[in-house]
Design an enzyme around this catalytic site. Structure first.
Site, short mmCIF file in Angstrom:
data_model
loop_
_atom_site.label_atom_id
_atom_site.label_comp_id
_atom_site.label_asym_id
_atom_site.label_seq_id
_atom_site.Cartn_x
_atom_site.Cartn_y
_atom_site.Cartn_z
CB SER A 136 3.87 -23.20 10.74
OG SER A 136 2.83 -22.33 11.17
CE1 TYR A 149 0.93 -24.46 6.54
CE2 TYR A 149 0.35 -23.64 8.72
CZ TYR A 149 1.18 -23.64 7.61
OH TYR A 149 2.27 -22.79 7.59
#
Length: 254
Positions: A136, A149
């Site tokens: 990501s 995350y």
């Protein structure tokens, strides 16, 4: 679109994983569709006879290795593994819960390692293969309410870089896919503004093209990636002033 006769996709029951798996199925590949949602995977198989539902949780090492090895034993040499399974839930150090951080790292990072424990030896034995790991753009910099995350995706980035260097001599290509916000059931849960949100079909196009290409990293949308890379390079004093503005309104925000 490059031809991969046998493909494995984790996190294939919905979102990016499902969309990518369907593209390869439509192209004629035999695809191991992996996930925990048996009903969703069986539904895909109804329309695609070359889909092999593999029901397991990537955080379960033994189950992961067993399922992947079983698929390879039945389908033949694994040409492409797309390691996509992951999750995101907000985390906040002002209300620190170790279990919340560990849960994100377990699926996003250690779940990927569990898959690699089956995929790498199989590709080494057959003498070739491609591994595409979904990270990501959040891995470029730490962002408020996303500490776990961002940490997990930063780990994925560094892991992918070293794997590519170490495995290329064995004819195993490693690619990193770094998406921004893509409209999926996971991002539908977000209650904040998502800049440069991409439609799923457009994101899938980028991923397929990236896997078929020669570059290491496929990142999109570029405007979001550039913004986050910029944040990672500016002086930390300025960075922390900017991130302070990102914090959601809370009585204890300061």
């Amino acid at each position: 679109m490059k031809n991969f006769p046998t493909v494995l996709v984790t996190g294939a029951s919905s979102g990016i994983g499902k969309a990518v798996a369907l593209r390869y199925l439509k192209a004629g590949s035999v695809v191991g569709i992996c996930g925990r949602n048996k009903e969703a995977l069986e539904e895909i198989r109804l329309d695609h006879p070359k889909a092999y539902p593999l029901i397991f949780d990537t955080t379960d090492h033994a189950a992961t290795v067993s399922a992947i090895n079983q698929f390879i034993g039945e389908a033949g040499p694994l040409n492409l593994a797309i390691l996509n399974a992951g999750n995101h839930k907000p985390t906040d150090a002002r209300d620190f819960k170790l279990s919340a951080y560990k849960a994100i790292l377990d699926i996003n990072y250690f779940g990927t390692l569990n898959c690699l424990d089956a995929v790498i030896p199989a590709m080494q034995q057959q003498g070739s293969g491609t591994i595409a790991i979904v990270g990501s753009v959040a891995g470029y910099v730490g962002l408020p309410q996303a500490g776990a995350y961002c940490a997990s995706k930063a780990a994925i980035m560094r892991l992918s870089e070293t794997l590519r260097a170490e495995l290329r001599p064995q004819n195993i290509d490693v690619k990193l896919i770094s998406p921004g916000f893509v409209k999926t059931p996971l991002t539908d849960k977000n209650d904040f503004e998502m800049p440069f949100l991409m439609e799923l079909d457009a994101a899938t196009d980028r991923i397929i093209k990236g896997i078929s290409g020669h570059q290491f990293e496929t990142v999109f949308p570029r405007r979001l990636a550039w913004s986050l890379k910029f944040l990672a390079t500016i002086p930390k004093s300025f960075y922390f002033r900017l991130t302070k503005k990102m914090l959601r309104d809370r009585p204890d925000a300061s």
